[in-house]
Design an enzyme around this catalytic site. Structure first.
Site, PDB file in Angstrom:
ATOM      1  N   HIS A 124       0.856  -1.187   0.000  1.00 53.65           N
ATOM      2  CA  HIS A 124       0.000   0.000   0.000  1.00 53.65           C
ATOM      3  C   HIS A 124       0.893   1.238   0.000  1.00 53.65           C
ATOM      4  O   HIS A 124       2.131   1.127  -0.048  1.00 53.65           O
ATOM      5  CB  HIS A 124      -0.963  -0.024   1.186  1.00 53.65           C
ATOM      6  CG  HIS A 124      -0.288  -0.290   2.498  1.00 53.65           C
ATOM      7  ND1 HIS A 124       0.597   0.587   3.075  1.00 53.65           N
ATOM      8  CD2 HIS A 124      -0.353  -1.356   3.344  1.00 53.65           C
ATOM      9  CE1 HIS A 124       1.040   0.095   4.215  1.00 53.65           C
ATOM     10  NE2 HIS A 124       0.491  -1.089   4.407  1.00 53.65           N
ATOM     11  N   GLU A 125       0.252   2.408   0.100  1.00 52.64           N
ATOM     12  CA  GLU A 125       1.008   3.677   0.042  1.00 52.64           C
ATOM     13  C   GLU A 125       2.117   3.740   1.102  1.00 52.64           C
ATOM     14  O   GLU A 125       3.151   4.367   0.885  1.00 52.64           O
ATOM     15  CB  GLU A 125       0.048   4.867   0.249  1.00 52.64           C
ATOM     16  CG  GLU A 125      -0.845   5.152  -0.944  1.00 52.64           C
ATOM     17  CD  GLU A 125      -0.052   5.501  -2.207  1.00 52.64           C
ATOM     18  OE1 GLU A 125       0.964   6.198  -2.095  1.00 52.64           O
ATOM     19  OE2 GLU A 125      -0.440   5.051  -3.299  1.00 52.64           O
ATOM     20  N   GLY A 126       1.876   3.107   2.241  1.00 53.68           N
ATOM     21  CA  GLY A 126       2.888   3.114   3.305  1.00 53.68           C
ATOM     22  C   GLY A 126       4.171   2.440   2.835  1.00 53.68           C
ATOM     23  O   GLY A 126       5.284   2.947   3.058  1.00 53.68           O
ATOM     24  N   HIS A 127       4.031   1.290   2.153  1.00 52.69           N
ATOM     25  CA  HIS A 127       5.221   0.615   1.622  1.00 52.69           C
ATOM     26  C   HIS A 127       5.901   1.481   0.549  1.00 52.69           C
ATOM     27  O   HIS A 127       7.122   1.536   0.462  1.00 52.69           O
ATOM     28  CB  HIS A 127       4.837  -0.727   0.984  1.00 52.69           C
ATOM     29  CG  HIS A 127       4.296  -1.733   1.949  1.00 52.69           C
ATOM     30  ND1 HIS A 127       2.977  -2.124   1.962  1.00 52.69           N
ATOM     31  CD2 HIS A 127       4.906  -2.433   2.929  1.00 52.69           C
ATOM     32  CE1 HIS A 127       2.799  -3.033   2.906  1.00 52.69           C
ATOM     33  NE2 HIS A 127       3.943  -3.236   3.514  1.00 52.69           N
ATOM     34  N   GLY A 151       9.054   1.141   8.573  1.00 55.68           N
ATOM     35  CA  GLY A 151       8.021   2.086   8.960  1.00 55.68           C
ATOM     36  C   GLY A 151       7.916   2.214  10.477  1.00 55.68           C
ATOM     37  O   GLY A 151       8.092   1.252  11.210  1.00 55.68           O
ATOM     38  N   LEU A 181      -2.003   3.314   7.731  1.00 60.80           N
ATOM     39  CA  LEU A 181      -2.093   2.365   6.608  1.00 60.80           C
ATOM     40  C   LEU A 181      -1.503   1.031   7.033  1.00 60.80           C
ATOM     41  O   LEU A 181      -0.438   0.975   7.656  1.00 60.80           O
ATOM     42  CB  LEU A 181      -1.345   2.911   5.401  1.00 60.80           C
ATOM     43  CG  LEU A 181      -1.844   4.255   4.856  1.00 60.80           C
ATOM     44  CD1 LEU A 181      -1.015   4.680   3.649  1.00 60.80           C
ATOM     45  CD2 LEU A 181      -3.328   4.187   4.492  1.00 60.80           C
ATOM     46  N   SER A 182      -2.211  -0.035   6.710  1.00 61.03           N
ATOM     47  CA  SER A 182      -1.762  -1.378   7.086  1.00 61.03           C
ATOM     48  C   SER A 182      -2.372  -2.387   6.130  1.00 61.03           C
ATOM     49  O   SER A 182      -3.517  -2.221   5.680  1.00 61.03           O
ATOM     50  CB  SER A 182      -2.232  -1.689   8.510  1.00 61.03           C
ATOM     51  OG  SER A 182      -2.148  -3.087   8.745  1.00 61.03           O
ATOM     52  N   SER A 183      -1.601  -3.441   5.859  1.00 63.27           N
ATOM     53  CA  SER A 183      -2.138  -4.506   5.009  1.00 63.27           C
ATOM     54  C   SER A 183      -3.371  -5.129   5.647  1.00 63.27           C
ATOM     55  O   SER A 183      -4.220  -5.682   4.958  1.00 63.27           O
ATOM     56  CB  SER A 183      -1.082  -5.583   4.792  1.00 63.27           C
ATOM     57  OG  SER A 183       0.018  -5.022   4.129  1.00 63.27           O
TER      58      SER A 183
END
Ligand code: PAF
Length: 277
Positions: A30-33, A144, A181-183
């Protein structure tokens, strides 16, 4: 982007690569990655991302089997992010003897906070990250801050074991309503998704109170836990700790972190906010 599945092939590639930054992941990106990948570009010419759902860090009854595996979509995102190599080993490649005999044993902090609810989790994380560091031989790795305790364990491992790699922490990516954000957010129903930002709102309110000088840590923790439980959550913990050591915080401490893990339906959410005062 090269997709490499074997350790031997990755080692051969590494010999010809210059400065390398590494982003280990379990996929379902996701955007966090992608923020980790963007940060990685600031530190090296070549970026390696790994995708490996690491059985060792999942406990009995956790979501190892259900963990979302979205390889094709992940590849598209990594290509767009300018990643040079995706390291995508299967379990036999990383754990050829099935059982991992040697493990990296983190200190007592592995049994606190998330570790108290996920026995063995941080041993599994430290062990696979150590293996990946040995394989990729990157100069820098990005992690993160959402997984604050994981970041702490990895930094301590790198320091204590003199691993030749710099760890770069990256701020938590958030949805507009504050949800980290998290999977695992994909497990939330529409109703739960609407409720989920309550966790961040509590952490923000606690951070504000701490910033204003409040040192009644236990009272702040209890108020947040009670309200979440009253709204259908099952709180594992909400704790104010020293940001640099993760040890229990004392009144007047200058660098703090408010950490939380709480379950909404079948989804376990974690989050944290740092406070400097
Ligand atoms: O944060 C994660 O996704 C995992 O814990 C990591 C660091 C990739 C190790 O499996």
């Amino acid at each position: 982007m090269q997709i490499i599945r074997s350790i031997a092939e990755l080692r051969a590639w590494r010999k010809t690569a210059g400065r390398v930054a590494f982003v280990p992941t379990m996929g379902n990106l996701h955007e966090g990655h992608l923020a980790l990948v963007a940060e990685a570009h600031k530190h090296a010419e070549q970026i390696v991302v790994s995708i490996f759902v690491n059985r060792l860090q999942f406990g009995q009854g956790e979501d190892f089997g259900a963990y979302p595996r979205t390889f094709d979509a992940d590849c598209d995102k990594l290509r767009a992010g300018g990643v040079a190599v995706l390291f995508f080993p299967d379990e036999r490649e990383l754990y050829p003897r099935i059982k991992q005999e040697f493990n990296v044993e983190p200190p007592h902090i592995q049994n606190e906070l998330c570790g108290a609810f996920r026995p063995g989790h941080f041993r599994g994380v430290a062990t696979v990250v150590c293996k990946l560091f040995n394989i990729v031989q990157a100069d820098v790795a990005c992690f993160g801050k959402k997984d604050f305790q994981q970041l702490h364990v990895i930094r301590a491992m790198v320091d204590d074991l003199n691993m030749p790699i710099d760890i770069v922490p990256v701020d938590t990516g958030r949805a507009e309503d504050g949800l980290a954000l998290s999977s695992r957010n994909g497990y939330l129903s529409a109703e739960e998704r609407a409720e989920a930002p309550r966790l961040y709102r509590h952490l923000s309110a606690m951070a504000e109170a701490l910033h204003a000088g409040d040192s009644q840590y236990a009272a702040l923790e209890k108020a947040a836990i009670d309200d979440l439980n009253a709204h259908g959550w099952r709180v594992d913990y909400i704790e104010i700790r020293q940001a640099d050591t993760l040890e229990v915080a004392h009144a007047g401490e200058a660098r703090l972190v408010v950490l939380a893990a709480a379950r909404l339906g079948r989804t376990r959410l974690i989050d944290n906010i740092e406070v400097t005062r």
